[in-house]
Design an enzyme around this catalytic site. Structure first.
Site, mmCIF file in Angstrom:
data_model
loop_
_atom_site.group_PDB
_atom_site.id
_atom_site.type_symbol
_atom_site.label_atom_id
_atom_site.label_comp_id
_atom_site.label_asym_id
_atom_site.label_seq_id
_atom_site.Cartn_x
_atom_site.Cartn_y
_atom_site.Cartn_z
ATOM 1 N N GLU A 89 1.210 -18.096 -8.898
ATOM 2 C CA GLU A 89 0.067 -18.168 -7.952
ATOM 3 C C GLU A 89 -0.973 -19.001 -8.066
ATOM 4 O O GLU A 89 -1.758 -19.115 -8.916
ATOM 5 C CB GLU A 89 -0.431 -16.790 -7.416
ATOM 6 C CG GLU A 89 0.601 -15.761 -7.285
ATOM 7 C CD GLU A 89 1.415 -16.172 -5.761
ATOM 8 O OE1 GLU A 89 1.023 -16.936 -5.123
ATOM 9 O OE2 GLU A 89 2.327 -15.699 -5.557
ATOM 10 N N ARG A 99 0.473 -4.816 4.291
ATOM 11 C CA ARG A 99 1.417 -4.590 5.434
ATOM 12 C C ARG A 99 2.037 -3.241 5.041
ATOM 13 O O ARG A 99 2.712 -2.914 6.318
ATOM 14 C CB ARG A 99 2.459 -5.824 5.043
ATOM 15 C CG ARG A 99 3.098 -5.539 3.737
ATOM 16 C CD ARG A 99 4.096 -6.631 3.233
ATOM 17 N NE ARG A 99 3.922 -6.722 2.044
ATOM 18 C CZ ARG A 99 4.795 -6.173 1.043
ATOM 19 N NH1 ARG A 99 5.718 -5.217 1.541
ATOM 20 N NH2 ARG A 99 4.686 -6.261 -0.074
ATOM 21 N N CYS A 152 -1.639 -7.517 -5.157
ATOM 22 C CA CYS A 152 -1.333 -8.500 -5.921
ATOM 23 C C CYS A 152 -2.613 -9.433 -5.946
ATOM 24 O O CYS A 152 -3.270 -9.951 -6.734
ATOM 25 C CB CYS A 152 -0.236 -9.313 -5.993
ATOM 26 S SG CYS A 152 1.232 -8.028 -6.406
ATOM 27 N N HIS A 176 3.782 -13.747 -9.634
ATOM 28 C CA HIS A 176 4.780 -12.731 -9.027
ATOM 29 C C HIS A 176 6.174 -12.721 -9.861
ATOM 30 O O HIS A 176 6.647 -14.100 -9.722
ATOM 31 C CB HIS A 176 4.849 -13.308 -7.552
ATOM 32 C CG HIS A 176 3.820 -12.317 -6.696
ATOM 33 N ND1 HIS A 176 2.850 -13.006 -5.934
ATOM 34 C CD2 HIS A 176 3.884 -11.071 -6.519
ATOM 35 C CE1 HIS A 176 2.337 -11.901 -5.208
ATOM 36 N NE2 HIS A 176 2.903 -10.652 -5.598
#
Ligand code: PCA
Length: 218
Positions: A89, A99, A152, A176
């Site tokens: 990332e 979400r 994250c 990730h």
């Protein structure tokens, strides 16, 4: 002459979203247990921690550990259901917009990670070199522009904000990792997956690039 040892803290997340496993946790267990050849990086002293998938609590636990151990670098790992390789990332944004509910049952919508903090932080890990080191082993890796808006991203932003405000020499970032084959099989969809050993080998390769960066750094 031998290099001075540098301290690297590696974190993983516990399972979440109804899953019983988290590939980041399994990869870190292999790393911590010296179970892979690439793990042997003499100049790195590696410590590991497991973070809860709980808003606020994850960042607090991480910072408590960082303050106590004063590592030279922090590499946080987490699972992504859409990652097709080990995903480095580049950016953490100051936004929490879950979400799904976290493991404490809260679903945060449109909140900052740090009120009044900068919009975003760029990773301070050598992600390009890390990706090169991973792919050199024949393991897929890619750079990514967003760690999402869930836990994250939250821990990545939290540690980069800490570094920017309290310990500028600290290198930090987020990786990730894809789901395990058994998770993808259970989901019944044709998604990419990666077994725990391959993931752990890839992370170890990425750590060699971090070690090189720390060796050359201040
Ligand atoms: N992945 C989630 C949170 C915990 C994890 O392993 C994420 O991508 O935000």
């Amino acid at each position: 002459m031998s290099q001075p040892t540098k301290k690297v803290l590696i974190t993983a997340f516990e399972p979440f979203g109804g899953s019983h496993v988290n590939p980041s946790e399994q990869a870190v267990q292999l790393l911590a247990g010296w179970q892979i050849p690439e793990r042997r990086i003499p100049e790195l002293e590696i410590s590991v921690d497991l973070l809860p998938v709980a808003g606020g609590a994850a960042g607090l636990r991480l910072l408590e550990r960082v303050r106590r151990e004063a590592p030279d670098a922090v590499v946080c790992l987490g699972e992504s259901a859409t990652a097709t390789g080990i995903t480095l990332e580049r950016v953490a944004v100051n936004l929490r917009d879950y979400r799904i509910a976290d493991n404490s049952g809260q679903q945060v919508v449109d909140q900052p990670v740090v009120a009044g903090g900068p919009t975003a932080y760029l990773t301070t890990l050598p992600v390009r070199e890390m990706a090169t080191a991973i792919t050199a082993l024949g393991i897929p890796a890619e750079l990514s522009l967003s760690a999402g808006t869930f836990l994250c991203n939250e821990v990545m932003y939290t540690v980069l904000h800490y570094a920017a405000t309290e310990q500028p020499s600290l290198r930090a970032g987020f990786i990730h990792v894809p789901q395990l084959p058994e998770q993808v099989a259970l989901g019944g969809r044709g998604r990419a997956s990666m077994d725990r050993l391959t993931t752990a080998r890839g992370i170890a390769a990425a750590l060699t690039a971090v070690a090189a960066e720390l060796r050359n750094g201040p």
